[in-house]
Scaffold this motif. Structure first.
Motif, PDB file in Angstrom:
ATOM      1  N   UNK A  70       0.857  -1.352   0.002  1.00 17.17           N
ATOM      2  CA  UNK A  70      -0.348  -0.491  -0.064  1.00 17.17           C
ATOM      3  C   UNK A  70       0.784   0.674   0.064  1.00 17.17           C
ATOM      4  N   UNK A  71       1.952   1.278   0.193  1.00 23.09           N
ATOM      5  CA  UNK A  71       2.759   2.122   0.878  1.00 23.09           C
ATOM      6  C   UNK A  71       2.791   3.273  -0.624  1.00 23.09           C
ATOM      7  N   UNK A  72       3.837   2.783  -1.870  1.00 25.86           N
ATOM      8  CA  UNK A  72       3.315   3.159  -2.891  1.00 25.86           C
ATOM      9  C   UNK A  72       2.079   3.985  -3.365  1.00 25.86           C
ATOM     10  N   UNK A  73       1.536   3.744  -3.030  1.00 21.84           N
ATOM     11  CA  UNK A  73      -0.233   3.552  -3.301  1.00 21.84           C
ATOM     12  C   UNK A  73      -0.608   4.787  -2.279  1.00 21.84           C
ATOM     13  N   UNK A  74      -0.228   5.359  -1.483  1.00 19.55           N
ATOM     14  CA  UNK A  74      -0.367   5.871  -0.426  1.00 19.55           C
ATOM     15  C   UNK A  74       0.236   7.915  -0.989  1.00 19.55           C
ATOM     16  N   UNK A  75       1.058   7.192  -0.811  1.00 19.91           N
ATOM     17  CA  UNK A  75       1.988   8.541  -1.555  1.00 19.91           C
ATOM     18  C   UNK A  75       1.645   9.092  -2.841  1.00 19.91           C
ATOM     19  N   UNK A  76       1.444   8.127  -4.165  1.00 12.77           N
ATOM     20  CA  UNK A  76       0.737   8.454  -5.783  1.00 12.77           C
ATOM     21  C   UNK A  76      -0.447   8.954  -5.492  1.00 12.77           C
ATOM     22  N   UNK A 104      10.421   6.479  -5.340  1.00 11.06           N
ATOM     23  CA  UNK A 104      11.699   5.865  -4.741  1.00 11.06           C
ATOM     24  C   UNK A 104      11.729   4.456  -3.884  1.00 11.06           C
ATOM     25  N   UNK A 105      10.472   4.551  -3.821  1.00 16.05           N
ATOM     26  CA  UNK A 105       9.973   3.432  -2.418  1.00 16.05           C
ATOM     27  C   UNK A 105       9.825   2.150  -3.052  1.00 16.05           C
ATOM     28  N   UNK A 106       9.766   2.012  -4.489  1.00 10.01           N
ATOM     29  CA  UNK A 106       9.672   0.735  -4.795  1.00 10.01           C
ATOM     30  C   UNK A 106      11.677   0.039  -5.315  1.00 10.01           C
ATOM     31  N   UNK A 107      12.320   1.973  -5.149  1.00 11.17           N
ATOM     32  CA  UNK A 107      13.908   1.213  -5.569  1.00 11.17           C
ATOM     33  C   UNK A 107      14.528   1.093  -4.430  1.00 11.17           C
ATOM     34  N   UNK A 108      14.190   2.061  -3.429  1.00 13.42           N
ATOM     35  CA  UNK A 108      14.930   1.934  -1.940  1.00 13.42           C
ATOM     36  C   UNK A 108      14.578   1.286  -1.071  1.00 13.42           C
ATOM     37  N   UNK A 109      13.178   0.876  -1.125  1.00  8.02           N
ATOM     38  CA  UNK A 109      12.537   0.386  -0.319  1.00  8.02           C
ATOM     39  C   UNK A 109      12.052  -1.153  -0.228  1.00  8.02           C
ATOM     40  N   UNK A 110      11.261  -1.391  -1.227  1.00  6.37           N
ATOM     41  CA  UNK A 110      10.683  -2.108  -1.407  1.00  6.37           C
ATOM     42  C   UNK A 110      11.349  -3.933  -2.161  1.00  6.37           C
ATOM     43  N   UNK A 111      12.645  -2.838  -3.056  1.00  3.33           N
ATOM     44  CA  UNK A 111      13.491  -3.866  -3.824  1.00  3.33           C
ATOM     45  C   UNK A 111      14.530  -3.313  -3.766  1.00  3.33           C
ATOM     46  N   UNK A 112      15.740  -3.313  -3.690  1.00  2.00           N
ATOM     47  CA  UNK A 112      17.416  -3.019  -3.963  1.00  2.00           C
ATOM     48  C   UNK A 112      17.943  -2.493  -5.124  1.00  2.00           C
ATOM     49  N   UNK A 113      17.323  -2.763  -6.174  1.00  2.00           N
ATOM     50  CA  UNK A 113      17.495  -1.896  -7.674  1.00  2.00           C
ATOM     51  C   UNK A 113      16.069  -1.801  -8.697  1.00  2.00           C
ATOM     52  N   UNK A 114      17.083  -0.859 -10.014  1.00  2.00           N
ATOM     53  CA  UNK A 114      15.389  -0.598 -10.970  1.00  2.00           C
ATOM     54  C   UNK A 114      15.434  -2.003 -11.467  1.00  2.00           C
TER      55      UNK A 114
END
Length: 307
Positions: free
Chosen positions: A21-27, A207-217
């Motif tokens: 939910x986190x990136x959805x909340x921010x977006x 940025x949550x996806x690359x810096x928190x949920x995952x560690x790469x782009x």
């Protein structure tokens, strides 16, 4: 039925729900700010991609993680400024401008990745945000600081919109820009500021996806989350609190379909599980959105002095 109850009582399931939910909340908060000011921002999908790439690349180059978040926010703000110039300054179609921003931001991000890493076969990695491990609530304790930021921003933006002069100006230009102009409010400046701030939040969501949920782009990692945020704003009737509930609802369905896939029911193809959160979310959207009161000036270009 017992399996479902066991799943719902599992703390790890709710940890996954909040993480999804986190990136959805921010977006969604970003889209909400733009639309409250009367401007549709369909550039969110591309802005999230650009924020994900820019923030990750900054950290990969040696910047601290929070600096990467700031870079993502600035990247989103830059694309938001472009969208504001096209839709507010030039009064062009908000649909066309938003879709153009999405294509531009996505293409630039992918091009930047290819130029930066022309010979790699697997995405380079960074050390992402670690779980907080200091909160007394287990579901929150397993999250990163960006999730806490997203949750804190919900009441902050709600207070800003409904308890401050700035919020009143934003809502006013989204409802009746002529009346706002009559009160001495600059419609162009307020709309531009709302778009830039909302787009910055979209960049942080990426940025949550690359810096928190995952560690790469990697390509296609946003995977339609931006479009979900646009729909969630309608579901939330343009209110931050309901936006949080909508994001959690979609994340619940998404986490549920992942667990159902893992259960391995061979009688159903996996595509059925993949479409489950979208079908249920569309159903919820239809039931709720019919009574939603949208900003009256949404998607209506405004030129100073026009009546």
């Amino acid at each position: 039925m017992t399996d479902i109850l066991d799943l719902l009582s599992n703390v790890s399931f709710w940890i996954a729900v909040l993480r999804i939910a986190t990136p959805l909340i921010l977006g969604t908060l970003g889209v909400l700010l733009c639309e409250r000011a009367g401007v549709l921002n369909l550039g969110i999908e591309g802005i999230m991609v650009a924020g994900a790439f820019a923030g990750w690349l900054a950290v990969y180059a040696g910047a601290p993680l929070w600096m990467g978040v700031c870079v993502a926010a600035l990247t989103g703000a830059a694309f938001g400024l472009l969208h504001a110039w096209l839709t507010v300054g030039l009064a062009l179609s908000q649909h066309v401008s938003g879709l153009g921003i999405t294509m531009l931001a996505t293409a630039l991000s992918y091009y930047g990745y290819r130029v930066s890493f022309p010979k790699v076969s697997t995405p380079p990695t960074i050390t992402p945000f670690a779980p907080m491990d200091w909160l007394p609530i287990p579901v929150l304790d397993a999250q990163t600081s960006l999730t806490l930021l997203a949750l804190v921003l919900v009441p902050v933006i709600s207070y800003l919109l409904y308890r401050t002069p700035v919020g009143l100006a934003v809502r006013m230009v989204g409802e009746n820009p002529q009346a706002a102009e009559g009160q001495g409010v600059s419609v162009a400046w307020v709309r531009t500021g709302a778009i830039v701030a909302g787009s910055a939040l979209m960049g942080v969501a990426g940025s949550f996806l690359t810096l928190s949920a995952f560690n790469a782009f990697f390509f296609n990692m946003v995977n339609g989350r931006g479009w979900i945020c646009v729909a969630l704003v309608v579901f939330a009737a343009w209110r931050p609190g309901k936006a949080l509930l909508g994001a959690l609802l979609f994340a619940f369905f998404d986490a549920l379909q992942l667990r159902l896939q893992q259960a391995g029911d061979a009688a159903l193809p996996y595509q059925v599980y993949l479409m489950l959160p979208y079908v249920l979310s569309i159903l919820a959207l239809v039931l709720v959105a019919r009574k939603a009161a949208y900003p009256q000036a949404l998607m209506k270009p405004y030129r100073k002095g026009e009546r």
